[in-house]
Design a protein around this motif. Structure first.
Motif, mmCIF file in Angstrom:
data_model
loop_
_atom_site.group_PDB
_atom_site.id
_atom_site.type_symbol
_atom_site.label_atom_id
_atom_site.label_comp_id
_atom_site.label_asym_id
_atom_site.label_seq_id
_atom_site.Cartn_x
_atom_site.Cartn_y
_atom_site.Cartn_z
ATOM 1 N N LEU A 101 -20.869 -56.859 64.035
ATOM 2 C CA LEU A 101 -22.029 -57.129 63.188
ATOM 3 C C LEU A 101 -22.687 -55.836 62.725
ATOM 4 C CD1 LEU A 101 -23.712 -60.140 65.024
ATOM 5 C CD2 LEU A 101 -22.653 -60.172 62.768
ATOM 6 N N GLN A 102 -22.721 -54.850 63.615
ATOM 7 C CA GLN A 102 -23.272 -53.545 63.259
ATOM 8 C C GLN A 102 -22.479 -52.930 62.104
ATOM 9 O OE1 GLN A 102 -25.920 -51.857 64.430
ATOM 10 N NE2 GLN A 102 -25.536 -49.873 63.477
ATOM 11 N N LEU A 103 -21.152 -53.005 62.177
ATOM 12 C CA LEU A 103 -20.293 -52.424 61.137
ATOM 13 C C LEU A 103 -20.409 -53.185 59.828
ATOM 14 C CD1 LEU A 103 -17.085 -51.734 63.284
ATOM 15 C CD2 LEU A 103 -18.692 -50.034 62.390
ATOM 16 N N ILE A 104 -20.413 -54.510 59.929
ATOM 17 C CA ILE A 104 -20.475 -55.348 58.729
ATOM 18 C C ILE A 104 -21.805 -55.188 58.001
ATOM 19 C CG2 ILE A 104 -20.598 -57.755 57.932
ATOM 20 C CD1 ILE A 104 -18.569 -58.407 60.173
ATOM 21 N N SER A 105 -22.892 -55.075 58.772
ATOM 22 C CA SER A 105 -24.234 -55.023 58.192
ATOM 23 C C SER A 105 -24.618 -53.647 57.669
ATOM 24 C CB SER A 105 -25.258 -55.439 59.250
ATOM 25 O OG SER A 105 -25.309 -54.469 60.283
ATOM 26 N N GLY A 106 -23.903 -52.624 58.145
ATOM 27 C CA GLY A 106 -24.318 -51.274 57.813
ATOM 28 C C GLY A 106 -25.537 -50.840 58.615
#
Length: 258
Positions: A101-106
């Motif tokens: 989620l951290q990677l997807i959300s930026g």
């Protein structure tokens, strides 16, 4: 269960069989009754998705004393030593989901998590791993809530829909449950929501391809089912080299496996 039955076909010629004892989700009394029925019916071993309940822990300790091998499948119990425990690293999988989620959300957004009942030790461990990421890691993501699902699909549909409606700020979710429920709600929403699922069913694959969800974490339950039977085959085969007896492996399943 398909892989468990596939494994049974492979070991049938060696005098072993697999019996299935269905059980309602998270019903410890029913699971205990199934274990006792299996033993009464001549089971020499138990494969179980153990419910995190004192009565199940006590029963498995007794099985250990009676030299009846127990294999935990897709779940486990703390401080209980089975013959083998076949499952993923739940705590780590929770942190992996948060990291995705951290990677997807930026690094920006509001997250809501949906996890199954903490009556299963592994489910609770995954939730703890997920939550730990937000308290220990350096992230600007905001965790709006962690919601525990029930074992009722109709209630879960209403629950997911309600939570995402009363929290319009939520733009990221992670979901571990019946994927059709979350997918149905996502198609209803009037805003984009990025999603990570703990599932890799045909329905989830289609959602990935269409862009409805953004990532899926595969737990390989089919392979785990196969290995649970194979572990007991290896165990009884090695014993049969030195000991004669009835090597009839039985299986007790406590919850649906996706």
């Amino acid at each position: 269960m398909k892989r468990s039955k596939k494994a049974e076909k492979e070991i049938r010629d060696y005098g072993m069989s697999v019996d299935i004892y269905p059980c309602d989700d998270f019903d410890a009394s029913m699971q205990l009754s199934n274990i006792e029925k299996a033993i009464e019916n001549g089971a020499n071993a138990i494969i179980i998705v153990p419910i995190n309940d004192p009565c199940i822990s006590k029963k498995i300790r007794q099985l250990n004393k009676d030299n009846i091998p127990v294999v935990f499948l897709t779940a486990y119990l703390n401080r209980i030593a089975p013959l083998s425990s076949i499952h993923c690293d739940y705590y780590r999988s929770g942190r992996i989901g948060a990291r995705l989620l951290q990677l997807i959300s930026g690094g920006n957004g509001h997250v809501m998590a949906f996890f199954p009942s903490s009556a299963m030790f592994g489910n609770n461990s995954r939730k703890q791993g997920f939550e730990s990421y937000f308290t220990e890691a350096s992230t600007t993501l905001s965790l709006t809530g962690v919601i525990e699902l029930t074992n009722n699909p109709v209630k879960n549909l209403s629950l997911v829909r309600e939570e995402l409606t009363i929290h319009p700020e939520v733009d990221h979710i992670i979901f571990n449950g019946d994927s059709s429920i979350a997918l149905s709600v996502l198609t209803e929403l009037d805003r984009p929501v990025k999603a990570v699922f703990y599932d890799f069913s045909a329905e989830t694959k289609a959602a990935l391809k269409s862009g409805l969800i953004d990532a899926a974490i595969l737990q390989a339950p089919k392979d785990q089912g196969y290995q649970s039977v194979n572990v007991l085959f290896q165990y009884f085969s090695s014993k049969k080299n030195t000991t004669e007896g009835n090597f009839n492996g039985k299986s007790d399943s406590a919850e649906r496996m996706y």
